[in-house]
Scaffold this motif. Structure first.
Motif, short mmCIF file in Angstrom:
data_model
loop_
_atom_site.label_atom_id
_atom_site.label_comp_id
_atom_site.label_asym_id
_atom_site.label_seq_id
_atom_site.Cartn_x
_atom_site.Cartn_y
_atom_site.Cartn_z
N ALA A 157 14.44 -32.00 72.05
CA ALA A 157 14.73 -31.83 73.48
C ALA A 157 13.52 -31.27 74.22
O ALA A 157 12.63 -30.66 73.62
CB ALA A 157 15.92 -30.90 73.66
N CYS A 158 13.51 -31.50 75.52
CA CYS A 158 12.49 -30.91 76.38
C CYS A 158 12.98 -29.53 76.79
O CYS A 158 14.09 -29.39 77.31
CB CYS A 158 12.31 -31.79 77.62
SG CYS A 158 11.51 -30.98 79.02
N LEU A 159 12.16 -28.49 76.56
CA LEU A 159 12.61 -27.14 76.90
C LEU A 159 12.42 -26.83 78.40
O LEU A 159 12.80 -25.76 78.85
CB LEU A 159 11.90 -26.10 76.04
CG LEU A 159 12.21 -26.13 74.53
CD1 LEU A 159 11.65 -24.89 73.85
CD2 LEU A 159 13.71 -26.25 74.25
N GLY A 160 11.85 -27.80 79.10
CA GLY A 160 11.72 -27.61 80.55
C GLY A 160 13.02 -27.92 81.25
O GLY A 160 13.46 -27.16 82.11
N CYS A 161 13.67 -29.03 80.86
CA CYS A 161 14.90 -29.42 81.54
C CYS A 161 16.10 -29.44 80.58
O CYS A 161 17.22 -29.74 80.99
CB CYS A 161 14.73 -30.80 82.19
SG CYS A 161 14.40 -32.11 81.00
N ASN A 162 15.80 -29.15 79.29
CA ASN A 162 16.84 -29.10 78.25
C ASN A 162 17.54 -30.43 77.98
O ASN A 162 18.63 -30.45 77.41
CB ASN A 162 17.90 -28.04 78.60
CG ASN A 162 17.31 -26.64 78.50
OD1 ASN A 162 16.58 -26.35 77.56
ND2 ASN A 162 17.60 -25.80 79.48
N THR B 3 4.82 -37.22 78.56
CA THR B 3 5.64 -36.50 79.54
C THR B 3 7.12 -36.72 79.29
O THR B 3 7.53 -37.73 78.71
CB THR B 3 5.32 -36.97 80.98
OG1 THR B 3 5.59 -38.36 81.06
CG2 THR B 3 3.88 -36.70 81.34
N CYS B 4 7.93 -35.74 79.73
CA CYS B 4 9.38 -35.85 79.60
C CYS B 4 9.87 -36.92 80.59
O CYS B 4 9.50 -36.87 81.76
CB CYS B 4 10.00 -34.50 79.94
SG CYS B 4 11.79 -34.57 80.16
N PRO B 5 10.67 -37.88 80.14
CA PRO B 5 11.14 -38.92 81.05
C PRO B 5 12.14 -38.38 82.10
O PRO B 5 12.42 -39.04 83.09
CB PRO B 5 11.82 -39.94 80.13
CG PRO B 5 12.15 -39.18 78.90
CD PRO B 5 11.15 -38.07 78.76
N HIS B 6 12.67 -37.18 81.86
CA HIS B 6 13.66 -36.63 82.79
C HIS B 6 13.01 -35.76 83.87
O HIS B 6 13.33 -35.90 85.04
CB HIS B 6 14.70 -35.80 82.03
CG HIS B 6 15.28 -36.53 80.86
ND1 HIS B 6 16.09 -37.63 81.02
CD2 HIS B 6 15.14 -36.35 79.52
CE1 HIS B 6 16.45 -38.09 79.82
NE2 HIS B 6 15.88 -37.33 78.90
N CYS B 7 12.11 -34.85 83.45
CA CYS B 7 11.53 -33.94 84.44
C CYS B 7 10.03 -34.16 84.65
O CYS B 7 9.42 -33.47 85.48
CB CYS B 7 11.79 -32.48 84.05
SG CYS B 7 10.93 -31.93 82.57
N ASN B 8 9.47 -35.10 83.91
CA ASN B 8 8.05 -35.45 84.04
C ASN B 8 7.07 -34.39 83.57
O ASN B 8 5.87 -34.53 83.77
CB ASN B 8 7.70 -35.82 85.48
CG ASN B 8 8.28 -37.16 85.87
OD1 ASN B 8 8.28 -38.10 85.05
ND2 ASN B 8 8.83 -37.24 87.06
ZN LIG Z 1 12.12 -32.38 80.75
#
Ligand SMILES: [Zn+2]
Length: 236
Positions: free
Chosen positions: A198-203, A222-227
């Motif tokens: 998981a991305c710990l920026g947007c979970n 980059t995270c596809p959800h929060c970039n």
């Molecule tokens: Zn993210």
């Protein structure tokens, strides 16, 4: 690649420090503004009491003059009594004296009321002046601390800005721009760890393929959800 990510992580750490310092600086400036507003508030209370007292004292002086005038009239009328010839005139002057005396009494009462009004306001003013003096002493010593703290913050901010600039120089223009944009748009967090898929920026969960490629990627992913820019801790 690891070097690039290391640099991004350092930059992110530095930017978080900068954000915290700016926040603390803002807090202390807010405290300074509140202290000054308090001072101004009490100062204006004191000056409005002072002008209210001055107004009452002027009225008090006018009443004093009116009383003198009326007492004068009484004395003059009484002085005329021995030389009066007719009963009718005597009665008229006595009546005049009586009226003047009543008026005097009225003025005296008003003077007493005015005096006690002034006394109350004087006490109020003394109290407020004491409050002002206490606050001024407190503000003065706190002000010295605040100035010291602000100076310290500014020095640290300057030093860190230099460090930041040199870290930014290590990034390619494109990446630098992306980083800065994310920092602005994502609440000061542009670089985040990816952990347990998981991305710990947007979970949000990352596509498994993307997560796996973080181990071997040659470009920053980059995270596809929060970039946000992703890194993975070694040994994970
Ligand atoms: Zn993210």
């Amino acid at each position: 690649m690891q070097e690039k990510l290391q640099l991004l992580k350092e930059l992110q750490g530095l930017d978080l420090e900068l954000i915290n310092i700016r926040e603390s600086r803002k807090e202390i400036e807010k405290e300074q503004a509140l202290l000054n507003a308090d001072l101004e508030r009490i100062q204006s209370m004191v000056s409005s009491l002072v002008s209210e007292i001055e107004g009452l004292q002027t009225e008090r002086r006018e009443l004093g003059r009116a009383l003198d005038q009326e007492q004068d009239n009484v004395e003059k009328a009484e002085g005329r009594l021995p030389s009066i010839k007719t009963q009718k005139e005597y009665v008229a002057v006595l009546k005049e004296v009586d009226t003047a005396k009543k008026l005097n009494k009225e003025i005296e009462d008003r003077i007493l009321a005015k005096d006690s009004e002034i006394e109350v306001l004087e006490r109020d003013r003394e109290e407020k002046q004491q409050e002002l003096a206490d606050l001024m002493a407190r503000v003065e010593s706190r002000q010295a601390e605040i100035s010291g703290a602000l100076g310290g913050f500014d020095k640290t901010l300057d030093e860190k800005a230099v460090q930041r600039e040199s870290l930014l120089q290590g990034l390619a223009t494109q990446l630098r721009k992306r980083y800065q944009l994310l920092l602005d748009r994502r609440n000061g967090i542009a670089v985040v760890e990816a952990r347990n898929g998981a991305c710990l920026g947007c979970n949000m969960h990352l596509p498994p393929q993307l997560f796996n490629s973080l181990y071997t990627a040659t470009e920053v992913l980059t995270c596809p959800h929060c970039n946000r820019l992703l890194y993975i801790e070694n040994g994970q």
